[in-house]
Design a protein around this motif. Structure first.
Motif, PDB file in Angstrom:
ATOM      1  N   CYS A 166     -17.043 -28.485  56.446  1.00 44.29           N
ATOM      2  CA  CYS A 166     -16.669 -27.068  56.396  1.00 44.29           C
ATOM      3  C   CYS A 166     -15.465 -26.775  57.276  1.00 44.29           C
ATOM      4  N   ARG A 222     -25.150  -9.397  54.694  1.00 45.23           N
ATOM      5  CA  ARG A 222     -24.996  -9.592  53.261  1.00 45.23           C
ATOM      6  C   ARG A 222     -24.061 -10.760  52.982  1.00 45.23           C
ATOM      7  N   SER A 223     -24.292 -11.394  51.860  1.00 46.28           N
ATOM      8  CA  SER A 223     -23.421 -12.472  51.423  1.00 46.28           C
ATOM      9  C   SER A 223     -22.142 -11.870  50.848  1.00 46.28           C
ATOM     10  N   PRO A 224     -21.098 -12.680  50.661  1.00 49.48           N
ATOM     11  CA  PRO A 224     -19.887 -12.161  50.014  1.00 49.48           C
ATOM     12  C   PRO A 224     -20.154 -11.589  48.626  1.00 49.48           C
ATOM     13  N   GLU A 255     -23.291 -20.992  51.203  1.00 47.01           N
ATOM     14  CA  GLU A 255     -24.727 -20.748  51.103  1.00 47.01           C
ATOM     15  C   GLU A 255     -25.503 -22.054  51.294  1.00 47.01           C
ATOM     16  N   SER A 281     -20.743 -21.819  59.749  1.00 46.57           N
ATOM     17  CA  SER A 281     -20.001 -21.651  58.493  1.00 46.57           C
ATOM     18  C   SER A 281     -20.885 -21.172  57.345  1.00 46.57           C
ATOM     19  N   TYR A 282     -22.189 -20.970  57.601  1.00 47.61           N
ATOM     20  CA  TYR A 282     -23.124 -20.721  56.511  1.00 47.61           C
ATOM     21  C   TYR A 282     -23.608 -19.281  56.459  1.00 47.61           C
ATOM     22  N   VAL A 283     -24.093 -18.914  55.286  1.00 47.45           N
ATOM     23  CA  VAL A 283     -24.999 -17.770  55.134  1.00 47.45           C
ATOM     24  C   VAL A 283     -26.305 -18.329  54.589  1.00 47.45           C
ATOM     25  N   GLN A 328     -21.190 -17.873  67.832  1.00 42.11           N
ATOM     26  CA  GLN A 328     -20.297 -18.756  67.092  1.00 42.11           C
ATOM     27  C   GLN A 328     -19.710 -19.876  67.960  1.00 42.11           C
ATOM     28  N   ARG A 378     -27.027 -14.750  58.802  1.00 39.81           N
ATOM     29  CA  ARG A 378     -25.920 -15.566  59.285  1.00 39.81           C
ATOM     30  C   ARG A 378     -26.016 -15.684  60.807  1.00 39.81           C
ATOM     31  N   LYS A 385     -15.963 -20.911  54.805  1.00 42.42           N
ATOM     32  CA  LYS A 385     -16.841 -19.940  55.448  1.00 42.42           C
ATOM     33  C   LYS A 385     -17.826 -19.409  54.417  1.00 42.42           C
ATOM     34  N   ASP A 386     -18.929 -18.852  54.899  1.00 45.80           N
ATOM     35  CA  ASP A 386     -19.926 -18.220  54.028  1.00 45.80           C
ATOM     36  C   ASP A 386     -20.446 -19.166  52.950  1.00 45.80           C
TER      37      ASP A 386
END
Length: 227
Positions: free
Chosen positions: A80, A111-113, A89, A136-138, A126, A120, A86-87
């Motif tokens: 990542c 919320r996710s993108p 899943e 780097s995850y959701v 961070q 998160r 980023k984001d």
């Protein structure tokens, strides 16, 4: 949706997993043709081609000395960072063991993108070891347990597809081994029926003897490295 798969040439289940992904795609397309457009081609990357990252190695070793997390989280964190992703899943559930236990009291809901609820790592975490490895995850499944998933699968008639999924790192022929970490997590979650009884029994014997000694030695080595 673009699935990501890191190819570890030393992984005993590599060929089984590749075949499983193809089989599930085909099955989904047969039952639900619209999934052909929803699921984009898998993004493959080779673990052997990832660049070294001392900061990620050190953060991972410190976490692994306290929690039983797999080496794939080191690889994924490097992947990542090197792809500036980023984001992404990832399917962590709210569990009391493994990587899920490490995140229980740290993640925050957002919320996710794509707009649906997901957890998160908060901004304040961070720059910690947890943020370095998991930032780097959701986590869209964090409020769902494996038992919840099993009930949803049965309610929607998806069990034939779920029985095609694969989780074992060290298959014995075409059967799960019953003793690797993914197999242990499946058993702990109350879904041991996914592993043949004979493999579950052999796995229990292995965990009580050789597995206990190996896991203790691994934590001692990782603790020494982290310090």
């Amino acid at each position: 949706m673009t699935p990501i798969y890191l190819v570890d040439d030393n992984r005993g289940s590599l060929q089984v997993e590749l075949r499983t992904m193809d089989r599930i795609r085909e099955r989904l397309a047969e039952l639900h043709p619209y999934t052909r457009e929803l699921m984009r081609p898998t993004l493959f990357a080779r673990v052997a081609e990832l660049q070294p990252d001392a900061a990620i190695d050190q953060a991972f070793n410190r976490l692994a000395a306290k929690f039983p997390i797999g080496s794939q989280y080191n690889w994924l964190a490097r992947f990542c960072r090197q792809r500036d992703l980023k984001d992404v899943e990832i399917g962590f559930e709210r569990e009391r063991y493994g990587a899920g236990a490490l995140l229980l009291d740290l993640v925050e809901q957002g919320r996710s993108p794509a707009g649906y609820p997901a957890y998160r790592i908060p901004a304040a975490e961070q720059h910690t070891d947890v943020g370095t490895i998991f930032g780097s995850y959701v986590f869209p499944l964090f409020d769902i347990t494996k038992q919840d998933m099993a009930r949803e699968v049965d309610a929607r008639g998806w069990r034939p597809i779920m029985l095609d999924t694969w989780f074992c790192h060290r298959p014995v022929g075409t059967e799960p081994c019953g003793r690797c970490h993914p197999c242990l997590n499946v058993i702990k979650a109350g879904l041991g029926w996914r592993i043949p009884p004979r493999r579950r029994a052999l796995g229990a014997l292995h965990r009580a003897t050789i597995g206990f000694a190996k896991s203790t030695a691994k934590r001692l080595v990782q603790g020494a490295t982290a310090s």
